[in-house]
Design an enzyme around this catalytic site. Structure first.
Site, PDB file in Angstrom:
ATOM      1  N   ASP A  73       1.008  -1.686  -0.055  1.00 58.61           N
ATOM      2  CA  ASP A  73      -0.401  -0.232  -0.107  1.00 58.61           C
ATOM      3  C   ASP A  73       0.958   1.456  -0.089  1.00 58.61           C
ATOM      4  O   ASP A  73       2.313   1.295  -0.225  1.00 58.61           O
ATOM      5  CB  ASP A  73      -1.197  -0.103   0.972  1.00 58.61           C
ATOM      6  N   GLN A  74       0.703   2.450   0.148  1.00 59.01           N
ATOM      7  CA  GLN A  74       0.740   3.470   0.263  1.00 59.01           C
ATOM      8  C   GLN A  74       2.095   3.566   1.565  1.00 59.01           C
ATOM      9  O   GLN A  74       2.850   4.474   0.819  1.00 59.01           O
ATOM     10  CB  GLN A  74       0.453   4.986   0.461  1.00 59.01           C
TER      11      GLN A  74
END
Length: 145
Positions: free
Chosen positions: A24-25
């Protein structure tokens, strides 16, 4: 390898390497990917026991959908980590199979997550069914080792 308190002496091990697309980010593996790795482990454990999920479907019309899935996250997995997926049988009945999982980072043996899935046995018409007797015996034998 067994885990303390587990009934099963048969544990399959599979390895996966974290791909960038799985993060994810924050650079951490997105939580839902753990369930994909559980599936990899489950399919490989069946292969280790002498049959494939595909053959179970094709030859016996036997499907095993997930009816319950749980995961306890303990530490983050990150891009390019090699993950060991340890899978074992927790319980098996004629119409239900229960698997347990442990995800471990290969480089330092850090436990990243533990989980379990419960599967109901159904036929192609989505009706309750039972495992073929030879597969049930194989699972039960694996539990007793």
């Amino acid at each position: 390898m067994t885990q303390p308190g587990d009934r099963s002496a048969v544990t399959g091990e599979s390895r996966v390497r974290v791909r960038y697309a799985e993060t994810d980010q924050m650079g951490v593996v997105y939580h839902a990917n753990h369930f994909i790795w559980f599936e990899i482990g489950r399919v490989e454990l069946m292969r280790q026991l002498g049959f494939t999920y595909r053959d179970m479907e094709r030859e016996h019309g036997c499907l095993i959908p997930v009816v319950d899935a749980r995961c306890r996250y303990k530490a983050p997995a990150r891009y390019d980590d090699e993950i060991i997926v340890r899978t074992h049988l927790k319980n098996v009945r004629e119409s239900v199979i229960h698997f347990g999982y442990q995800l471990v980072r290969a480089s330092d043996n850090q436990v990243l997550a533990e989980g379990e899935t419960t599967h109901m046995i159904i036929n192609a018409k989505m009706e309750a069914a039972t495992l073929p007797s030879h597969i049930l015996k194989t699972f039960r034998d694996a539990l007793e080792r």
